[in-house]
Write an enzyme that holds these catalytic residues in place. Structure first.
Site, PDB file in Angstrom:
ATOM      1  N   GLN A 126       8.671 -14.765 -10.320  1.00 20.36           N
ATOM      2  CA  GLN A 126       7.811 -15.957 -10.212  1.00 20.36           C
ATOM      3  C   GLN A 126       7.155 -16.301 -11.546  1.00 20.36           C
ATOM      4  OE1 GLN A 126       5.608 -14.136  -6.785  1.00 20.36           O
ATOM      5  NE2 GLN A 126       5.487 -16.241  -6.066  1.00 20.36           N
ATOM      6  N   ASP A 165      -0.697  -2.851 -14.140  1.00 17.78           N
ATOM      7  CA  ASP A 165       0.204  -1.950 -13.419  1.00 17.78           C
ATOM      8  C   ASP A 165       1.639  -2.489 -13.391  1.00 17.78           C
ATOM      9  OD1 ASP A 165       0.465   0.412 -11.586  1.00 17.78           O
ATOM     10  OD2 ASP A 165       1.137  -1.149 -10.190  1.00 17.78           O
ATOM     11  N   TYR A 175      10.422  -2.586 -10.593  1.00 18.65           N
ATOM     12  CA  TYR A 175      10.043  -3.983 -10.371  1.00 18.65           C
ATOM     13  C   TYR A 175      11.032  -4.898 -11.116  1.00 18.65           C
ATOM     14  CZ  TYR A 175       5.508  -2.202  -8.656  1.00 18.65           C
ATOM     15  OH  TYR A 175       4.511  -1.544  -7.970  1.00 18.65           O
ATOM     16  N   SER A 192      -1.729  -3.979  -2.908  1.00 18.53           N
ATOM     17  CA  SER A 192      -1.650  -5.064  -1.902  1.00 18.53           C
ATOM     18  C   SER A 192      -2.975  -5.316  -1.188  1.00 18.53           C
ATOM     19  CB  SER A 192      -0.535  -4.799  -0.878  1.00 18.53           C
ATOM     20  OG  SER A 192       0.716  -5.095  -1.454  1.00 18.53           O
ATOM     21  N   PRO A 193      -4.043  -5.595  -1.943  1.00 19.67           N
ATOM     22  CA  PRO A 193      -5.355  -5.814  -1.329  1.00 19.67           C
ATOM     23  C   PRO A 193      -5.404  -7.043  -0.432  1.00 19.67           C
ATOM     24  CG  PRO A 193      -5.395  -6.406  -3.655  1.00 19.67           C
ATOM     25  CD  PRO A 193      -4.090  -5.721  -3.412  1.00 19.67           C
ATOM     26  N   LYS A 201      -3.593 -18.252   3.366  1.00 15.48           N
ATOM     27  CA  LYS A 201      -2.570 -19.252   3.032  1.00 15.48           C
ATOM     28  C   LYS A 201      -1.491 -19.389   4.103  1.00 15.48           C
ATOM     29  CE  LYS A 201      -0.204 -18.447  -0.630  1.00 15.48           C
ATOM     30  NZ  LYS A 201      -0.177 -18.042  -2.030  1.00 15.48           N
ATOM     31  N   GLN A 256      -5.313 -18.333  -9.283  1.00 18.66           N
ATOM     32  CA  GLN A 256      -5.531 -17.223  -8.344  1.00 18.66           C
ATOM     33  C   GLN A 256      -6.238 -16.069  -9.065  1.00 18.66           C
ATOM     34  OE1 GLN A 256      -1.635 -16.169  -6.885  1.00 18.66           O
ATOM     35  NE2 GLN A 256      -1.500 -17.919  -5.490  1.00 18.66           N
ATOM     36  N   ASN A 288      -9.751 -14.659  -7.898  1.00 15.63           N
ATOM     37  CA  ASN A 288      -9.832 -13.268  -7.433  1.00 15.63           C
ATOM     38  C   ASN A 288     -10.830 -12.435  -8.243  1.00 15.63           C
ATOM     39  OD1 ASN A 288      -7.897 -14.074  -5.652  1.00 15.63           O
ATOM     40  ND2 ASN A 288      -6.202 -13.000  -6.633  1.00 15.63           N
TER      41      ASN A 288
HETATM   42  P1  NDP Z   1      -1.764  -8.794  -2.942  1.00 13.53           P
HETATM   43  O1  NDP Z   1      -1.668  -8.199  -1.588  1.00 13.53           O
HETATM   44  O2  NDP Z   1      -3.112  -9.167  -3.418  1.00 13.53           O
HETATM   45  O3  NDP Z   1      -0.787 -10.055  -2.987  1.00 13.53           O
HETATM   46  C1  NDP Z   1      -0.734 -10.848  -4.149  1.00 13.53           C
HETATM   47  C2  NDP Z   1      -0.092 -12.194  -3.813  1.00 13.53           C
HETATM   48  O4  NDP Z   1      -0.914 -12.931  -2.917  1.00 13.53           O
HETATM   49  C3  NDP Z   1       0.038 -13.048  -5.048  1.00 13.53           C
HETATM   50  O5  NDP Z   1       1.184 -12.746  -5.790  1.00 13.53           O
HETATM   51  C4  NDP Z   1       0.043 -14.446  -4.450  1.00 13.53           C
HETATM   52  O6  NDP Z   1       1.331 -14.701  -3.892  1.00 13.53           O
HETATM   53  C5  NDP Z   1      -0.972 -14.295  -3.333  1.00 13.53           C
HETATM   54  N1  NDP Z   1      -2.340 -14.559  -3.795  1.00 13.53           N
HETATM   55  C6  NDP Z   1      -3.097 -13.791  -4.641  1.00 13.53           C
HETATM   56  N2  NDP Z   1      -4.303 -14.331  -4.829  1.00 13.53           N
HETATM   57  C7  NDP Z   1      -4.331 -15.456  -4.092  1.00 13.53           C
HETATM   58  C8  NDP Z   1      -5.318 -16.450  -3.895  1.00 13.53           C
HETATM   59  N3  NDP Z   1      -6.512 -16.375  -4.467  1.00 13.53           N
HETATM   60  N4  NDP Z   1      -5.008 -17.488  -3.076  1.00 13.53           N
HETATM   61  C9  NDP Z   1      -3.811 -17.586  -2.476  1.00 13.53           C
HETATM   62  N5  NDP Z   1      -2.816 -16.675  -2.637  1.00 13.53           N
HETATM   63  C10 NDP Z   1      -3.086 -15.606  -3.441  1.00 13.53           C
HETATM   64  O7  NDP Z   1      -1.206  -7.801  -4.035  1.00 13.53           O
HETATM   65  P2  NDP Z   1       0.300  -7.316  -4.333  1.00 13.53           P
HETATM   66  O8  NDP Z   1       1.054  -7.109  -3.085  1.00 13.53           O
HETATM   67  O9  NDP Z   1       0.872  -8.210  -5.376  1.00 13.53           O
HETATM   68  O10 NDP Z   1       0.008  -5.893  -4.964  1.00 13.53           O
HETATM   69  C11 NDP Z   1      -0.770  -5.799  -6.158  1.00 13.53           C
HETATM   70  C12 NDP Z   1      -0.148  -4.796  -7.093  1.00 13.53           C
HETATM   71  O11 NDP Z   1      -0.130  -3.510  -6.489  1.00 13.53           O
HETATM   72  C13 NDP Z   1       1.327  -5.049  -7.448  1.00 13.53           C
HETATM   73  O12 NDP Z   1       1.494  -6.018  -8.434  1.00 13.53           O
HETATM   74  C14 NDP Z   1       1.734  -3.683  -7.938  1.00 13.53           C
HETATM   75  O13 NDP Z   1       1.281  -3.501  -9.254  1.00 13.53           O
HETATM   76  C15 NDP Z   1       0.976  -2.766  -6.979  1.00 13.53           C
HETATM   77  N6  NDP Z   1       1.845  -2.326  -5.867  1.00 13.53           N
HETATM   78  C16 NDP Z   1       2.177  -0.997  -5.783  1.00 13.53           C
HETATM   79  C17 NDP Z   1       2.973  -0.509  -4.794  1.00 13.53           C
HETATM   80  C18 NDP Z   1       3.315   0.941  -4.734  1.00 13.53           C
HETATM   81  O14 NDP Z   1       4.168   1.332  -3.927  1.00 13.53           O
HETATM   82  N7  NDP Z   1       2.724   1.773  -5.548  1.00 13.53           N
HETATM   83  C19 NDP Z   1       3.538  -1.409  -3.753  1.00 13.53           C
HETATM   84  C20 NDP Z   1       3.108  -2.785  -3.898  1.00 13.53           C
HETATM   85  C21 NDP Z   1       2.281  -3.205  -4.909  1.00 13.53           C
HETATM   86  P3  NDP Z   1       1.979 -16.172  -3.798  1.00 13.53           P
HETATM   87  O15 NDP Z   1       1.151 -17.120  -4.575  1.00 13.53           O
HETATM   88  O16 NDP Z   1       3.356 -16.012  -4.322  1.00 13.53           O
HETATM   89  O17 NDP Z   1       1.982 -16.484  -2.327  1.00 13.53           O
END
Ligand code: NDP
Length: 327
Positions: free
Chosen positions: A27, A49, A54, A210-211, A220, A292, A296
């Protein structure tokens, strides 16, 4: 921005950090990566991170190119990478934490990131077939060679982490110091259950992922799946079931009332909720747009406004989950 120790380790991480999981390369190209990382860094983020898996290595390439353009002082930020799934299908190259793969893994990551060292390295999952002792030695060797400074685990069972710590202590090796677990309003069972006591007893740090439950907690998906969202992308069709789950969506909608009362967005409230847990060292955020990131980062202003009473109201909304926690 508050900077929290990574458990008992000397290093401190910003309470909010920034990760590149499905976003970088898929993306976000270099330009957007630069802009999002700059927005995070300007807000005080010091930890970025990544993982070799990835985008099959491309996420590290994008972050490396972005860091080169950003020209930040190397001492001012931390970068991580992780190993387990590998980049190739060879028998010794996938789903493994064997010594050869880990050493080859770190060398490849450093090349793609264009860095002399990363700060944190994680075993992205536990490997049930390689002796933990071999993995502990390999992680120790990577640190001794100056290619990383701290190592940790991701989604390991508490018993496996304890074993790794004991092996390291027995041989005077660098111990794992942090875990990277999922942690959000929907998925808190392990972090608040099995792990909590363990964090207390061993002073392990945590970099939680994945907060926003991949965006579900931003609200959303309340009216369907937007085309330009994570779940709207073909390769993320595995997410569709979760983001259209009626029970989950009802909880998100109920949460909206609390967000409104606090004068913040759902994303800010959901991130702030994670920050309230003292065992969280840093909440790794993800984003596909600069706006975002900016939204955030303001979660740090919301966290102090979440009172015990509000936490209770939130727990009531997520009641099912809470009952499961207490099982
Ligand atoms: P989130 O659960 O916070 O999801 C992030 C996604 O949510 C964004 O890419 C975007 O997606 C959407 N988003 C974020 N902020 C907003 C907002 N303010 N308004 C609307 N949509 C929003 O976190 P991730 O799942 O990305 O996880 C965070 C990090 O954790 C990863 O990048 C990685 O570094 C780590 N991770 C580690 C794992 C492990 O196994 N150790 C597994 C997964 C993640 P969009 O706009 O495309 O809809």
């Amino acid at each position: 921005m508050e900077y929290r120790h990574l458990g008992r380790a000397g290093i401190r991480v910003s309470e909010l950090s920034f990760g590149s999981w499905v976003t970088f390369h898929n993306q976000a190209g270099i330009k957007l990566a630069v802009d999002m990382m700059a927005a995070a860094y300007d807000a005080g983020v010091n930890f970025f991170d990544n993982a070799e898996v990835y985008a099959n290595g491309k996420s590290e390439e994008v972050m490396g190119a972005a860091l080169k353009k950003l020209k930040w002082r190397r001492g001012s930020y931390l970068v991580s990478t992780k190993f387990y799934w590998g980049l190739n299908k060879g028998i010794n190259e996938r789903n493994t934490l064997n010594r050869k793969r880990l050493i080859e893994g770190i060398n490849g990551s450093l090349q793609r990131l264009q860095l002399e060292y990363v700060d944190l390295i994680f075993c992205h999952r536990a490997d049930k077939t390689t002796p933990i002792e071999e993995t502990v030695w390999a992680m120790h060797n990577i640190i001794e060679h100056g290619k990383a400074f701290y190592w940790g685990t991701s989604e390991w069972e508490a018993a496996e982490i304890v074993e790794a710590i004991h092996i390291a202590e027995k041989h005077h090796l660098h111990k794992p110091v942090m875990e990277q677990p999922v942690y959000n309003l929907f998925e808190r069972k392990r972090f608040s259950g099995e792990y909590e006591r363990f964090y207390k007893d061993y002073g392990y740090g945590s970099t939680t992922w994945s907060p926003l439950a991949s965006g579900l907690l931003s609200g959303k998906y309340n009216k369907g799946i937007p085309k330009d969202s994570r779940a709207g992308m073909k390769q993320n069709s595995w997410l569709v079931e979760t983001v259209t789950d009626k029970d989950k969506l009802a909880k998100v909608q109920a949460l909206e009332i609390i967000a409104r009362d606090l004068n913040c967005t759902l994303s800010q409230l959901s991130l702030a909720w994670c920050l309230k847990n003292p065992y969280v060292s840093t909440v790794i955020t993800g984003a596909s747009r600069v706006e975002q990131v900016k939204e955030n980062m303001k979660a740090i202003e919301v966290a102090p406004r979440i009172t015990p009473d509000i936490l209770e109201q939130i727990d009531t909304i997520f009641k099912v989950r809470k009952e499961e926690d207490e099982d």
